[in-house]
Design a protein around this motif. Structure first.
Motif, PDB file in Angstrom:
ATOM      1  N   UNK A 198       0.833  -1.207   0.000  1.00 46.28           N
ATOM      2  CA  UNK A 198       0.000   0.000   0.000  1.00 46.28           C
ATOM      3  C   UNK A 198       0.868   1.257   0.000  1.00 46.28           C
ATOM      4  N   UNK A 199       1.949   1.254   0.776  1.00 50.27           N
ATOM      5  CA  UNK A 199       2.854   2.399   0.814  1.00 50.27           C
ATOM      6  C   UNK A 199       3.528   2.635  -0.532  1.00 50.27           C
ATOM      7  N   UNK A 200       3.970   1.563  -1.176  1.00 46.38           N
ATOM      8  CA  UNK A 200       4.578   1.708  -2.506  1.00 46.38           C
ATOM      9  C   UNK A 200       3.572   2.263  -3.502  1.00 46.38           C
ATOM     10  N   UNK A 201       2.334   1.780  -3.453  1.00 50.75           N
ATOM     11  CA  UNK A 201       1.285   2.288  -4.337  1.00 50.75           C
ATOM     12  C   UNK A 201       1.030   3.771  -4.077  1.00 50.75           C
ATOM     13  N   UNK A 202       0.915   4.135  -2.808  1.00 45.31           N
ATOM     14  CA  UNK A 202       0.634   5.523  -2.435  1.00 45.31           C
ATOM     15  C   UNK A 202       1.763   6.454  -2.865  1.00 45.31           C
ATOM     16  N   UNK A 203       2.996   6.089  -2.563  1.00 45.17           N
ATOM     17  CA  UNK A 203       4.121   6.971  -2.871  1.00 45.17           C
ATOM     18  C   UNK A 203       4.426   7.009  -4.366  1.00 45.17           C
ATOM     19  N   UNK A 204       4.190   5.918  -5.070  1.00 48.43           N
ATOM     20  CA  UNK A 204       4.351   5.948  -6.528  1.00 48.43           C
ATOM     21  C   UNK A 204       3.317   6.876  -7.147  1.00 48.43           C
ATOM     22  N   UNK A 205       2.082   6.791  -6.664  1.00 50.00           N
ATOM     23  CA  UNK A 205       1.043   7.685  -7.169  1.00 50.00           C
ATOM     24  C   UNK A 205       1.333   9.142  -6.859  1.00 50.00           C
ATOM     25  N   UNK A 206       1.751   9.421  -5.634  1.00 49.26           N
ATOM     26  CA  UNK A 206       2.082  10.801  -5.271  1.00 49.26           C
ATOM     27  C   UNK A 206       3.270  11.331  -6.065  1.00 49.26           C
ATOM     28  N   UNK A 207       4.307  10.505  -6.222  1.00 50.15           N
ATOM     29  CA  UNK A 207       5.491  10.950  -6.975  1.00 50.15           C
ATOM     30  C   UNK A 207       5.144  11.177  -8.443  1.00 50.15           C
ATOM     31  N   UNK A 208       4.329  10.302  -9.009  1.00 48.60           N
ATOM     32  CA  UNK A 208       3.939  10.472 -10.408  1.00 48.60           C
ATOM     33  C   UNK A 208       3.088  11.719 -10.586  1.00 48.60           C
ATOM     34  N   UNK A 209       2.082  11.875  -9.739  1.00 49.85           N
ATOM     35  CA  UNK A 209       1.244  13.077  -9.822  1.00 49.85           C
ATOM     36  C   UNK A 209       2.056  14.338  -9.578  1.00 49.85           C
ATOM     37  N   UNK A 210       2.938  14.281  -8.597  1.00 47.66           N
ATOM     38  CA  UNK A 210       3.663  15.479  -8.206  1.00 47.66           C
ATOM     39  C   UNK A 210       4.772  15.877  -9.141  1.00 47.66           C
TER      40      UNK A 210
END
Length: 174
Positions: A83-95
């Motif tokens: 879940x953390x990898x999914x969350x941080x990958x999504x945030x890094x991609x969006x950001x």
């Protein structure tokens, strides 16, 4: 004026120019360095100074928190990691790929806390292998606090530089 535009006018989604983001950043790192492994650091200082019942309380709360942290890691660590990898990958991609400043701010706020979490897990495992004495507990918690503060200083430095870069590149008038 509708409620949607009123909310975004008050909140200001440009995070790095918002005072509230910097207040939250300071509070998060202040709390992270005070609550080491869920244990308030003033309790460690008081147990070293006073001893007696405070020392017994510290050793009990350390044992409880170590068991709690390691139980969570052993039972659902893989799911939390995914879940953390999914969350941080999504945030890094969006950001950083799509340029959403709010996602950048959340990423720069939360990602270093995962490093603090890893430091807490490593030190909790170390304490579980040892006999819990005041000396071993206070040294381990002090070391864990030092690592947390180092991670916090680097995180605040990187976040400040990135925020200044964003504010300068966007400009005053947007």
């Amino acid at each position: 004026m509708d409620w949607y535009s009123s909310i975004f006018e008050v909140i200001d989604m440009r995070s790095f120019s918002n005072l509230w983001f910097w207040i939250v950043l300071a509070v998060v790192w202040s709390s992270a360095s005070h609550w080491v492994m869920g244990i308030p650091y003033d309790l460690v200082v008081r147990a070293r100074r006073i001893g007696g019942q405070v020392e017994i309380d510290l050793l009990d709360i350390v044992r409880i928190h170590i068991n709690r942290i390691l139980l969570i890691v052993d039972m659902s660590g893989t799911i939390l990691l995914a879940f953390g990898c999914f969350l941080f990958t999504g945030l890094a991609t969006l950001g950083f790929y799509y340029g959403v400043e709010f996602a950048q701010a959340v990423f720069l706020l939360l990602f270093p806390l995962t490093l603090v979490l890893l430091v807490n897990i490593v030190h909790a495992r170390r304490l579980r292998r040892q006999e819990l004495t005041l000396d071993s507990v206070s040294k381990t918690i002090a070391r864990c606090r030092l690592y947390t503060q180092i991670i916090g200083m680097i995180s605040i430095l990187v976040t400040s530089f990135w925020g200044m870069y964003q504010n300068i590149s966007i400009g005053v008038l947007g």
